[in-house]
Design a protein around this motif. Structure first.
Motif, PDB file in Angstrom:
ATOM      1  N   ALA A 210      27.913  76.332  26.604  1.00 40.34           N
ATOM      2  CA  ALA A 210      28.516  75.813  27.839  1.00 40.34           C
ATOM      3  C   ALA A 210      28.178  76.682  29.042  1.00 40.34           C
ATOM      4  CB  ALA A 210      30.029  75.715  27.680  1.00 40.34           C
ATOM      5  N   ASN A 211      27.505  77.826  28.802  1.00 37.96           N
ATOM      6  CA  ASN A 211      27.067  78.759  29.830  1.00 37.96           C
ATOM      7  C   ASN A 211      28.209  79.377  30.625  1.00 37.96           C
ATOM      8  OD1 ASN A 211      25.078  79.040  32.750  1.00 37.96           O
ATOM      9  ND2 ASN A 211      24.683  80.096  30.829  1.00 37.96           N
ATOM     10  N   VAL A 212      29.346  79.582  29.954  1.00 39.08           N
ATOM     11  CA  VAL A 212      30.435  80.329  30.582  1.00 39.08           C
ATOM     12  C   VAL A 212      30.450  81.760  30.070  1.00 39.08           C
ATOM     13  CG1 VAL A 212      31.823  78.277  30.961  1.00 39.08           C
ATOM     14  CG2 VAL A 212      32.152  79.598  28.859  1.00 39.08           C
ATOM     15  N   ALA A 213      29.590  82.060  29.081  1.00 38.89           N
ATOM     16  CA  ALA A 213      29.467  83.408  28.544  1.00 38.89           C
ATOM     17  C   ALA A 213      27.998  83.664  28.230  1.00 38.89           C
ATOM     18  CB  ALA A 213      30.314  83.576  27.278  1.00 38.89           C
ATOM     19  N   LEU A 214      27.649  84.947  28.151  1.00 39.02           N
ATOM     20  CA  LEU A 214      26.271  85.353  27.880  1.00 39.02           C
ATOM     21  C   LEU A 214      26.243  86.240  26.650  1.00 39.02           C
ATOM     22  CD1 LEU A 214      25.205  86.329  31.512  1.00 39.02           C
ATOM     23  CD2 LEU A 214      24.700  84.186  30.329  1.00 39.02           C
ATOM     24  N   ALA A 215      25.170  86.092  25.880  1.00 40.69           N
ATOM     25  CA  ALA A 215      24.997  86.948  24.716  1.00 40.69           C
ATOM     26  C   ALA A 215      24.735  88.373  25.180  1.00 40.69           C
ATOM     27  CB  ALA A 215      23.838  86.446  23.851  1.00 40.69           C
ATOM     28  N   GLY A 216      25.464  89.323  24.599  1.00 40.90           N
ATOM     29  CA  GLY A 216      25.300  90.715  24.975  1.00 40.90           C
ATOM     30  C   GLY A 216      24.001  91.296  24.454  1.00 40.90           C
ATOM     31  N   ARG A 217      23.466  92.269  25.163  1.00 41.33           N
ATOM     32  CA  ARG A 217      22.245  92.945  24.731  1.00 41.33           C
ATOM     33  C   ARG A 217      22.608  93.996  23.690  1.00 41.33           C
ATOM     34  NH1 ARG A 217      19.760  93.907  30.827  1.00 41.33           N
ATOM     35  NH2 ARG A 217      19.552  91.673  31.352  1.00 41.33           N
ATOM     36  N   GLY A 218      22.702  93.536  22.467  1.00 37.24           N
ATOM     37  CA  GLY A 218      23.081  94.436  21.397  1.00 37.24           C
ATOM     38  C   GLY A 218      24.568  94.705  21.344  1.00 37.24           C
ATOM     39  N   GLY A 219      25.326  94.047  22.262  1.00 38.29           N
ATOM     40  CA  GLY A 219      26.759  94.250  22.305  1.00 38.29           C
ATOM     41  C   GLY A 219      27.495  92.937  22.197  1.00 38.29           C
ATOM     42  N   PRO A 220      28.764  92.915  22.548  1.00 44.17           N
ATOM     43  CA  PRO A 220      29.555  91.683  22.431  1.00 44.17           C
ATOM     44  C   PRO A 220      29.184  90.662  23.508  1.00 44.17           C
ATOM     45  CG  PRO A 220      30.832  93.402  23.478  1.00 44.17           C
ATOM     46  CD  PRO A 220      29.555  94.049  23.050  1.00 44.17           C
ATOM     47  N   VAL A 221      29.588  89.407  23.285  1.00 39.72           N
ATOM     48  CA  VAL A 221      29.419  88.354  24.283  1.00 39.72           C
ATOM     49  C   VAL A 221      30.257  88.703  25.516  1.00 39.72           C
ATOM     50  CG1 VAL A 221      29.875  85.925  24.754  1.00 39.72           C
ATOM     51  CG2 VAL A 221      28.947  86.608  22.551  1.00 39.72           C
ATOM     52  N   ARG A 222      29.716  88.437  26.701  1.00 42.09           N
ATOM     53  CA  ARG A 222      30.434  88.799  27.932  1.00 42.09           C
ATOM     54  C   ARG A 222      30.561  87.591  28.851  1.00 42.09           C
ATOM     55  NH1 ARG A 222      25.083  90.293  28.655  1.00 42.09           N
ATOM     56  NH2 ARG A 222      24.179  89.925  30.721  1.00 42.09           N
ATOM     57  N   ASP A 223      31.532  87.647  29.767  1.00 46.62           N
ATOM     58  CA  ASP A 223      31.732  86.566  30.735  1.00 46.62           C
ATOM     59  C   ASP A 223      30.491  86.417  31.621  1.00 46.62           C
ATOM     60  OD1 ASP A 223      34.234  86.624  29.664  1.00 46.62           O
ATOM     61  OD2 ASP A 223      35.297  87.128  31.524  1.00 46.62           O
ATOM     62  N   ARG A 224      30.123  85.163  31.902  1.00 42.46           N
ATOM     63  CA  ARG A 224      28.976  84.947  32.802  1.00 42.46           C
ATOM     64  C   ARG A 224      29.363  85.238  34.255  1.00 42.46           C
ATOM     65  NH1 ARG A 224      24.247  82.946  34.241  1.00 42.46           N
ATOM     66  NH2 ARG A 224      24.042  81.438  35.927  1.00 42.46           N
ATOM     67  N   PHE A 225      30.585  84.856  34.665  1.00 44.96           N
ATOM     68  CA  PHE A 225      31.008  85.005  36.056  1.00 44.96           C
ATOM     69  C   PHE A 225      31.985  86.171  36.175  1.00 44.96           C
ATOM     70  CE2 PHE A 225      29.877  80.538  35.461  1.00 44.96           C
ATOM     71  CZ  PHE A 225      29.007  80.336  36.523  1.00 44.96           C
ATOM     72  N   TYR A 226      31.764  87.023  37.172  1.00 49.59           N
ATOM     73  CA  TYR A 226      32.585  88.223  37.354  1.00 49.59           C
ATOM     74  C   TYR A 226      32.925  88.367  38.835  1.00 49.59           C
ATOM     75  CZ  TYR A 226      33.478  93.215  38.128  1.00 49.59           C
ATOM     76  OH  TYR A 226      34.014  94.412  38.530  1.00 49.59           O
ATOM     77  N   ASN A 227      34.252  88.522  39.122  1.00 52.57           N
ATOM     78  CA  ASN A 227      34.754  88.765  40.474  1.00 52.57           C
ATOM     79  C   ASN A 227      34.211  87.739  41.468  1.00 52.57           C
ATOM     80  OD1 ASN A 227      36.297  90.101  42.398  1.00 52.57           O
ATOM     81  ND2 ASN A 227      34.625  91.495  42.966  1.00 52.57           N
ATOM     82  N   ARG A 228      34.417  86.481  41.148  1.00 49.34           N
ATOM     83  CA  ARG A 228      33.944  85.398  42.013  1.00 49.34           C
ATOM     84  C   ARG A 228      35.027  84.336  42.185  1.00 49.34           C
ATOM     85  NH1 ARG A 228      28.375  84.978  42.983  1.00 49.34           N
ATOM     86  NH2 ARG A 228      27.178  86.647  41.964  1.00 49.34           N
ATOM     87  N   VAL A 229      35.044  83.724  43.384  1.00 49.77           N
ATOM     88  CA  VAL A 229      35.826  82.502  43.589  1.00 49.77           C
ATOM     89  C   VAL A 229      35.071  81.378  42.895  1.00 49.77           C
ATOM     90  CG1 VAL A 229      36.616  80.811  45.281  1.00 49.77           C
ATOM     91  CG2 VAL A 229      36.817  83.250  45.775  1.00 49.77           C
ATOM     92  N   MET A 230      35.775  80.584  42.090  1.00 46.57           N
ATOM     93  CA  MET A 230      35.106  79.599  41.241  1.00 46.57           C
ATOM     94  C   MET A 230      35.335  78.167  41.723  1.00 46.57           C
ATOM     95  SD  MET A 230      33.550  81.557  39.189  1.00 46.57           S
ATOM     96  CE  MET A 230      32.885  80.273  38.124  1.00 46.57           C
ATOM     97  N   PHE A 231      34.244  77.411  41.699  1.00 49.52           N
ATOM     98  CA  PHE A 231      34.261  75.993  42.067  1.00 49.52           C
ATOM     99  C   PHE A 231      33.835  75.185  40.842  1.00 49.52           C
ATOM    100  CE2 PHE A 231      33.466  78.502  45.812  1.00 49.52           C
ATOM    101  CZ  PHE A 231      34.215  77.901  46.817  1.00 49.52           C
ATOM    102  N   PRO A 232      34.766  74.607  40.100  1.00 47.84           N
ATOM    103  CA  PRO A 232      34.371  73.778  38.954  1.00 47.84           C
ATOM    104  C   PRO A 232      33.558  72.576  39.429  1.00 47.84           C
ATOM    105  CG  PRO A 232      36.711  74.302  38.873  1.00 47.84           C
ATOM    106  CD  PRO A 232      36.227  74.703  40.227  1.00 47.84           C
TER     107      PRO A 232
END
Length: 616
Positions: free
Chosen positions: A183-205
């Motif tokens: 769904a592209n709301v998270a990104l695969a971590g580079r050798g680490g855990p999955v992380r949020d795609r969006f950080y510190n942003r106002v969101m427009f669904p």
């Protein structure tokens, strides 16, 4: 195809007689075994649109379009293939079972929509109830844009805190990391855990036309790059087809007949809140043909392209001029696109303009929007000194570039006459210059997801009379065997051995052979439908054969197969002569002379017999 089974497609085809379907749109008249009508795709007074009830295929000899019942509905109603199948299924009262599109099962799509819906809820809660300086900054940003009160609830605005907060929330709801990544709301971590795609942003669904959340756009709080970040392409979201705010705007578009296109989320919201509700925005891409088709289904009168007054807005305006083509002329008939444009003054964007001058002032600008042709010419004229002869000459060349794609139309000639008046030139001189102007080569309109912008020029082929005849024979033969599969079976060797002079023809011959090899009892409509999967030019070529008066399909097939084989033999003679002229040993020259003489004798004898064939 993915989504609708072949069995259901065949059921719909069997229940949708092409003569009846076309007859519901335009009056048809039977002449012999075929039916004829005036083409609904372009304006004409004399019927040139043929419908063959035996093959269930149609072809317009005026505009060159053709195909089966599905392609007719697609072209006349601007629908995709699945949409055309559904439309005809409704007409025939047939229930079809779908498994989702683009190879994604319906259950998977539903799962990804659920991820997006729960993500939107999470972001909205963070905006409305979140604590901390970052959430406060998000609320302050929206309030500063005038988006307080009910606006966040109306548009489901949100705040993305990042730091894995969304991933943890969705995991607690039972969603897998694969769900979040797809769904592209998270990104695969580079050798680490999955992380949020969006950080510190106002969101427009971002919602589809039905109101389902399918993606997100986020604006950074404070400074940072990129300023705006959209979801990437997913099984749910294709930015060249989606317009922000369409779910809110479609009712106002339908009632007013007008659609307004702007460039950003905040512009859409600001105009809606100001009472201008027929507004949508593209999502980080130029306007595409698919966008235009989507909007045309809701706005019946016109589409207004509203450009910002800043430099970026003006670059977008220049890109839009590449959209000018025959679809914008009256000759396009029902498929005419009424696209108009206006640039906001004083470097303002729509939100700033409404805040400073009010909604009525914007409505007045929209009402006065100029047709894209006139808009483009005025922009080009403004770039030149029209008081100087040299400036007028450059302006003429610049403006004729706008008109060149439609130079054969009455509309272009009318603008050329107006241009002559503006530049103090003789009308005949301007019309002659327009006629001589080579149209720019634009992005193929077959690619409806491509931005409407100029593509690199393609070389223009100059064909001899003999080559034009050769290509005509190739098209006639391919159309004949497609519409008469028994003739194709009889001349399968010819289809395989002919040295096709056009790549598209070779592709079509290979497709016909493959269909007949798989199913010797295949109908003509099956051959055309399968060939259309190989090349978008299939229907134009394969439905255009009229046959030859006084000759059966079998006789015509034999004649054309021999004509093409003779052409190949003459090409072989030419190749041997070229090899001889290139310089060879005396022994090789003797062999080549012998081969050429033998081939010439064979071709001459076959030509005599060929002329005596029934319909030559």
């Amino acid at each position: 195809m993915a989504g609708i089974s072949d069995e259901d497609i065949q059921k719909v085809r069997d229940a949708s007689d092409v003569v009846a379907v076309i007859g519901e749109r335009v009056p048809v008249k039977q002449k012999g075994r075929d039916f004829w009508c005036c083409c609904p795709l372009h304006q004409e007074k004399t019927p040139s649109f043929k419908i063959d009830p035996s093959t269930q295929l149609w072809h317009c000899f005026g505009c060159g379009e053709g195909g089966d019942v599905f392609s007719f509905v697609m072209k006349t109603e601007d629908l995709t293939f699945p949409e055309a199948v559904r439309r005809l299924a409704e007409r025939a009262h047939i229930d079809i079972v779908e498994e989702g599109g683009r190879g994604i099962p319906a259950s998977r799509k539903a799962r990804l929509k659920e991820v997006c819906a729960r993500t939107a809820e999470f972001y909205h809660t963070q905006l409305m109830r979140g604590r901390g300086p970052e959430a406060d900054a998000a609320r302050s940003y929206l309030a500063g844009r005038g988006f307080g009160g009910d606006v966040p609830n109306t548009w489901n605005l949100g705040f993305a805190p990042g730091r894995g907060a969304l991933v943890r929330h969705l995991s607690q709801l039972g969603f897998s990391t694969a769900d979040m990544i797809d769904a592209n709301v998270a990104l695969a971590g580079r050798g680490g855990p999955v992380r949020d795609r969006f950080y510190n942003r106002v969101m427009f669904p971002i919602f589809d036309v039905s109101g389902d959340c399918i993606a997100f756009g986020g604006r950074v709080i404070g400074t940072g790059e990129p300023k705006y970040l959209n979801s990437q392409e997913t099984p749910l979201f294709h930015k060249s087809q989606v317009l922000y705010g369409l779910d809110h705007a479609k009712a106002a578009m339908a009632s007013s007949g007008v659609a307004i296109v702007v460039e950003g989320y905040t512009d859409v919201i600001a105009l809606h809140e100001a009472g201008i509700k027929n507004v949508v925005a593209t999502l980080g891409t130029a306007l595409t043909l698919r966008h235009i088709r989507v909007l045309s289904r809701h706005a019946s009168k016109r589409i207004v392209y509203l450009f910002d007054g800043d430099a970026a807005g003006q670059r977008a305006a220049d890109r839009a001029l590449a959209f000018i083509d025959k679809s914008m002329t009256p000759e396009a008939g029902r498929s005419q696109v009424d696209l108009v444009a206006v640039t906001l003054p004083d470097n303002l964007d729509p939100a700033e303009f409404v805040a400073a001058r009010g909604a009525d002032a914007l409505r007045a600008l929209v009402d006065d929007a100029k047709p894209l042709l006139e808009y483009g010419i005025e922009r080009r004229l403004a770039n030149h000194d029209l008081q100087a002869a040299e400036g007028r000459a450059r302006a003429l060349e610049d403006c004729l570039g706008v008109l060149a794609p439609i130079k054969e139309s009455i509309l272009a000639k009318d603008y050329a006459v107006r241009l002559a008046g503006r530049l103090r030139l003789r009308e005949n001189d301007v019309l002659e210059a327009l006629a001589a102007k080579e149209p720019p080569r634009f992005q193929s309109r077959d690619d409806e997801d491509a931005p409407l912008a100029a593509a690199p020029p393609r070389p223009v082929r100059t064909l001899s009379r003999a080559e034009r005849n050769r290509l005509r024979f190739e098209r006639e033969f391919l159309g004949l065997v497609a519409q008469n599969p028994s003739v194709g079976l009889a001349h399968a060797d010819a289809l395989a051995q002919i040295q096709w002079h056009e790549d598209v023809h070779r592709l079509l011959a290979d497709s016909i052979l493959a269909t007949l090899a798989e199913n010797p009892a295949a109908a003509g409509v099956d051959i055309v439908t399968r060939a259309a999967l190989v090349t978008p030019h299939a229907a134009r070529v394969l439905t255009g054969s009229l046959g030859r008066e006084g000759a059966s399909a079998e006789e015509t097939g034999a004649y054309l197969a021999e004509e093409l084989a003779l052409g190949d033999a003459e090409d072989a003679i030419g190749a041997l002569r070229a090899q001889l002229a290139a310089g060879v040993t005396s022994e090789e020259a003797e062999l080549l002379h012998t081969a050429i003489a033998t081939l010439q004798m064979d071709v001459a004898a076959r030509r005599v017999a060929h002329r005596a064939m029934p319909h030559s």
